[in-house]
Structure formats: C-alpha cells, structure tokens
Design a protein around this motif. Structure first.
Motif, PDB file in Angstrom:
ATOM      1  N   VAL A  76       0.831  -1.201   0.000  1.00 49.48           N
ATOM      2  CA  VAL A  76       0.000   0.000   0.000  1.00 49.48           C
ATOM      3  C   VAL A  76       0.866   1.251   0.000  1.00 49.48           C
ATOM      4  N   GLN A  77       0.250   2.324  -0.452  1.00 45.73           N
ATOM      5  CA  GLN A  77       0.856   3.642  -0.337  1.00 45.73           C
ATOM      6  C   GLN A  77      -0.182   4.517   0.353  1.00 45.73           C
ATOM      7  N   CYS A  78       0.213   5.124   1.470  1.00 43.29           N
ATOM      8  CA  CYS A  78      -0.681   6.005   2.212  1.00 43.29           C
ATOM      9  C   CYS A  78      -0.720   7.364   1.517  1.00 43.29           C
ATOM     10  N   LYS A  79      -1.904   7.814   1.220  1.00 46.93           N
ATOM     11  CA  LYS A  79      -2.065   9.107   0.544  1.00 46.93           C
ATOM     12  C   LYS A  79      -1.955  10.274   1.525  1.00 46.93           C
ATOM     13  N   ASP A  80      -1.923   9.969   2.818  1.00 51.03           N
ATOM     14  CA  ASP A  80      -1.802  11.036   3.818  1.00 51.03           C
ATOM     15  C   ASP A  80      -0.355  11.264   4.250  1.00 51.03           C
ATOM     16  N   CYS A  81       0.351  10.180   4.624  1.00 49.81           N
ATOM     17  CA  CYS A  81       1.709  10.365   5.154  1.00 49.81           C
ATOM     18  C   CYS A  81       2.802   9.883   4.200  1.00 49.81           C
ATOM     19  N   GLY A  82       2.419   9.164   3.106  1.00 57.34           N
ATOM     20  CA  GLY A  82       3.405   8.709   2.144  1.00 57.34           C
ATOM     21  C   GLY A  82       3.999   7.340   2.425  1.00 57.34           C
ATOM     22  N   TYR A  83       3.593   6.691   3.526  1.00 53.27           N
ATOM     23  CA  TYR A  83       4.105   5.357   3.847  1.00 53.27           C
ATOM     24  C   TYR A  83       3.901   4.424   2.664  1.00 53.27           C
ATOM     25  N   GLU A  84       4.905   3.611   2.369  1.00 52.10           N
ATOM     26  CA  GLU A  84       4.781   2.554   1.375  1.00 52.10           C
ATOM     27  C   GLU A  84       5.280   1.264   2.003  1.00 52.10           C
ATOM     28  N   GLY A  85       4.472   0.214   1.907  1.00 53.49           N
ATOM     29  CA  GLY A  85       4.902  -1.063   2.463  1.00 53.49           C
ATOM     30  C   GLY A  85       3.767  -2.059   2.547  1.00 53.49           C
ATOM     31  N   ASP A  86       3.942  -3.024   3.449  1.00 52.75           N
ATOM     32  CA  ASP A  86       2.981  -4.112   3.592  1.00 52.75           C
ATOM     33  C   ASP A  86       1.627  -3.625   4.080  1.00 52.75           C
ATOM     34  N   VAL A  87       0.611  -4.377   3.706  1.00 52.06           N
ATOM     35  CA  VAL A  87      -0.733  -4.141   4.203  1.00 52.06           C
ATOM     36  C   VAL A  87      -0.776  -4.618   5.645  1.00 52.06           C
ATOM     37  N   VAL A  88      -1.388  -3.828   6.498  1.00 53.78           N
ATOM     38  CA  VAL A  88      -1.500  -4.199   7.903  1.00 53.78           C
ATOM     39  C   VAL A  88      -2.973  -4.140   8.298  1.00 53.78           C
ATOM     40  N   PRO A  89      -3.672  -5.306   8.285  1.00 53.55           N
ATOM     41  CA  PRO A  89      -5.067  -5.289   8.723  1.00 53.55           C
ATOM     42  C   PRO A  89      -5.131  -5.006  10.218  1.00 53.55           C
ATOM     43  N   LYS A  90      -5.964  -4.056  10.587  1.00 57.15           N
ATOM     44  CA  LYS A  90      -6.027  -3.666  11.987  1.00 57.15           C
ATOM     45  C   LYS A  90      -7.238  -4.281  12.681  1.00 57.15           C
ATOM     46  N   ASP A  91      -8.313  -4.418  11.948  1.00 50.43           N
ATOM     47  CA  ASP A  91      -9.515  -5.033  12.504  1.00 50.43           C
ATOM     48  C   ASP A  91     -10.335  -5.610  11.356  1.00 50.43           C
ATOM     49  N   GLU A  92     -11.553  -6.024  11.653  1.00 49.09           N
ATOM     50  CA  GLU A  92     -12.396  -6.638  10.627  1.00 49.09           C
ATOM     51  C   GLU A  92     -12.946  -5.622   9.637  1.00 49.09           C
ATOM     52  N   ILE A  93     -12.849  -4.362   9.951  1.00 50.02           N
ATOM     53  CA  ILE A  93     -13.447  -3.324   9.109  1.00 50.02           C
ATOM     54  C   ILE A  93     -12.554  -2.951   7.947  1.00 50.02           C
ATOM     55  N   GLY A  94     -11.251  -2.872   8.159  1.00 48.20           N
ATOM     56  CA  GLY A  94     -10.423  -2.434   7.059  1.00 48.20           C
ATOM     57  C   GLY A  94      -8.941  -2.514   7.317  1.00 48.20           C
ATOM     58  N   VAL A  95      -8.222  -1.870   6.415  1.00 49.43           N
ATOM     59  CA  VAL A  95      -6.771  -1.832   6.446  1.00 49.43           C
ATOM     60  C   VAL A  95      -6.356  -0.392   6.721  1.00 49.43           C
ATOM     61  N   TYR A  96      -5.404  -0.249   7.602  1.00 47.75           N
ATOM     62  CA  TYR A  96      -4.951   1.074   8.016  1.00 47.75           C
ATOM     63  C   TYR A  96      -3.464   1.223   7.752  1.00 47.75           C
ATOM     64  N   CYS A  97      -3.036   2.443   7.599  1.00 44.37           N
ATOM     65  CA  CYS A  97      -1.614   2.744   7.505  1.00 44.37           C
ATOM     66  C   CYS A  97      -0.979   2.470   8.864  1.00 44.37           C
ATOM     67  N   PRO A  98       0.093   1.682   8.917  1.00 48.13           N
ATOM     68  CA  PRO A  98       0.720   1.388  10.206  1.00 48.13           C
ATOM     69  C   PRO A  98       1.456   2.601  10.787  1.00 48.13           C
ATOM     70  N   LYS A  99       1.679   3.610   9.966  1.00 48.93           N
ATOM     71  CA  LYS A  99       2.408   4.789  10.427  1.00 48.93           C
ATOM     72  C   LYS A  99       1.468   5.852  10.998  1.00 48.93           C
ATOM     73  N   CYS A 100       0.350   6.150  10.303  1.00 49.09           N
ATOM     74  CA  CYS A 100      -0.518   7.250  10.750  1.00 49.09           C
ATOM     75  C   CYS A 100      -1.966   6.833  10.979  1.00 49.09           C
ATOM     76  N   ASN A 101      -2.279   5.548  10.825  1.00 52.86           N
ATOM     77  CA  ASN A 101      -3.622   4.989  11.012  1.00 52.86           C
ATOM     78  C   ASN A 101      -4.665   5.461  10.002  1.00 52.86           C
ATOM     79  N   SER A 102      -4.245   6.069   8.914  1.00 50.39           N
ATOM     80  CA  SER A 102      -5.174   6.509   7.879  1.00 50.39           C
ATOM     81  C   SER A 102      -5.703   5.308   7.097  1.00 50.39           C
ATOM     82  N   MET A 103      -6.927   5.442   6.598  1.00 52.68           N
ATOM     83  CA  MET A 103      -7.491   4.433   5.705  1.00 52.68           C
ATOM     84  C   MET A 103      -7.430   4.918   4.254  1.00 52.68           C
ATOM     85  N   HIS A 104      -6.786   6.034   4.020  1.00 52.14           N
ATOM     86  CA  HIS A 104      -6.676   6.656   2.698  1.00 52.14           C
ATOM     87  C   HIS A 104      -5.472   6.051   1.981  1.00 52.14           C
TER      88      HIS A 104
END
Length: 126
Positions: A76-104
C-alpha cells in the motif's frame, strides 16, 4: 470460473514457447515445470486452476506439468503520510496505515499473475 481462462492463457503461452523452440530447430519433449508469480489479491483458487489446466492440457506437451507458485503480498501507499509497504489489517473493518492509522490508501501490487519461466525438456539427439 476465471481459473479456466487463466489456465487457458498459461497453456497458450507455453504452447507458443514450444513452437518458438521448434522454429529454432530444437526438439522439445515436455514442459515439466512452470514458475508463476501470483498476487494474493487475485483471489485465484490455485487448486481449481491446476485442475482446469490438467483437463485442457491432457493431450499436449504440457501434460503433468508441475506448478511452482510464488505468492506476492499486496503493498500500500498512504495518501496522507506517504508510507509505502505491507498491508497491515487492523480489525475486521479495514486496512490502516501502520504509520498514521489513515485508511486513505492506494493498493500497489498483489494483483499480479505472471509466468516467470518454464522448464522444457528437450530431445538429447540435438
């Protein structure tokens, strides 16, 4: 069943490669192995793909071929903080950026389906 269309594409690619070898004066006897890169997001059922391939390749030089599969994890690439890397599922609802918790997030990779190479066996009388 999109596995059949993938199996057909693989078979057609392999038979084309065999014909190319014949045009070069080589004598392929068998396609013994194929190495695939498959993204985890393709949702391809590999057992169904292998079964479909076995059925359509039964009377060809590819009959009995072994599949070697390298699975590619989605990135994934986070559109908010620029993080690029592995997908990190946080809960059953979705995938979040591991750096800033954005779903964008923009998904990069994980949808590949590539033939890396195949192993052909040739007549020893070349």
């Amino acid at each position: 069943m999109h596995e059949l269309s993938y199996a057909t594409s693989i078979l057609n690619s392999l038979l084309e490669a065999v014909e190319n070898q014949k045009e070069l004066g080589r004598k392929p006897l068998k396609v013994s192995e194929i190495n695939l890169e498959v993204g985890e997001l393709t949702l391809i059922q590999m057992e169904q793909l292998k079964f479909a391939f076995e059925v359509i390749a039964e009377d060809t030089i590819c009959n009995g071929m072994k599949f070697n599969i390298e699975y590619i994890k989605p990135q994934v690439q986070c559109k908010d903080c620029g993080y690029e890397g592995d997908v990190v599922p946080k809960d059953e609802i979705g995938v979040y950026c591991p750096k800033c918790n954005s779903m964008h997030l923009k998904i990069k990779g994980g949808k590949e389906f590539n033939i890396k190479n195949a192993i052909l066996e040739f007549d020893d009388e070349e």
